[in-house]
Design an enzyme around this catalytic site. Sequence first.
Site, PDB file in Angstrom:
ATOM      1  N   ARG A  79       1.078  -1.326   0.167  1.00 10.86           N
ATOM      2  CA  ARG A  79       0.183   0.387   0.318  1.00 10.86           C
ATOM      3  C   ARG A  79       1.035   1.098  -0.024  1.00 10.86           C
ATOM      4  O   ARG A  79       0.332   2.473   0.075  1.00 10.86           O
ATOM      5  CB  ARG A  79      -1.025  -0.141   1.277  1.00 10.86           C
ATOM      6  N   ASP A  80       2.046   0.659   0.320  1.00 10.81           N
ATOM      7  CA  ASP A  80       2.851   2.500  -0.434  1.00 10.81           C
ATOM      8  C   ASP A  80       4.382   1.947  -1.000  1.00 10.81           C
ATOM      9  O   ASP A  80       5.350   2.262  -0.523  1.00 10.81           O
ATOM     10  CB  ASP A  80       3.557   2.727   1.266  1.00 10.81           C
TER      11      ASP A  80
END
Length: 263
Positions: A79-80
């Site tokens: 997610r990043d």
Amino acid sequence: MLVERRVLEVASGSAFLVHPYLAFQTTNHLFLGLEYASGGDFHTFLQRTGCLDITSAAFYAAEITCGVQYLHSKGIIHRDLKPENILVVESGHLRIADFGLSIDNMFGERTATERVGTPGFIAPEMLAGEEYNAGVDWFSFGVIIKEMITGTSGYNRRQPKIPGDVAKDIINKLLCNNPSQRLGVNGNIRQHQFFMHIDWVSLEALRVAPPHVPGPPTIRTSSGVFNIDHIESAEARRTKIRAEDQELFGGFSYISPKWRTFP
């Protein structure tokens, strides 16, 4: 923090994820001891090397692919994903790092809705507040490949000219707005022509030499030259953690089986 600690232990199973050596806690702080990546982060590495040729970009993209696929096979969405969260070790190989925004136990049809990540790398379904799954990582991965080849960071609708039809095709398929049709979710990404020269077995065994081997990064100060990427300082937390919060971290401590002791 608990998710990151769990993900790091799982990460020990892949050569393309940063490995933990230990975790411990004091009354006021939590500590994670990770392997040292002397080449610094991939963003700084790209700033030093400039735009990569297609062959070099395919090598680094293949290593990132192996790391992302391993995470997803364990039910973890990063997610990043971005170059700043990818490290370069002394040998020149890459390690995906910084699992602070990761989410685990994402198996089967399970989805999430929380909006996290870094602007310019966030998938459109997450920006729209829709349910999402591992496809968000593949969108971020497309932005990373674009940065490797064009030198421009982040996603925008007016993309710079991408050299090479094969590179343009894989980037467009990764940046597909429909997550169900996005490469990585839909189709075998390893079979894309962008990776036509990649020997995946040798790559995963770390038998393929990286196109660039970084020297130890240096900085010059009034006291001399130091072989470190950068120095950061932070104000220590002064408020004691509440007892009920302390209880959440039972079992946090960890020592890697690969840890070596020296006399």
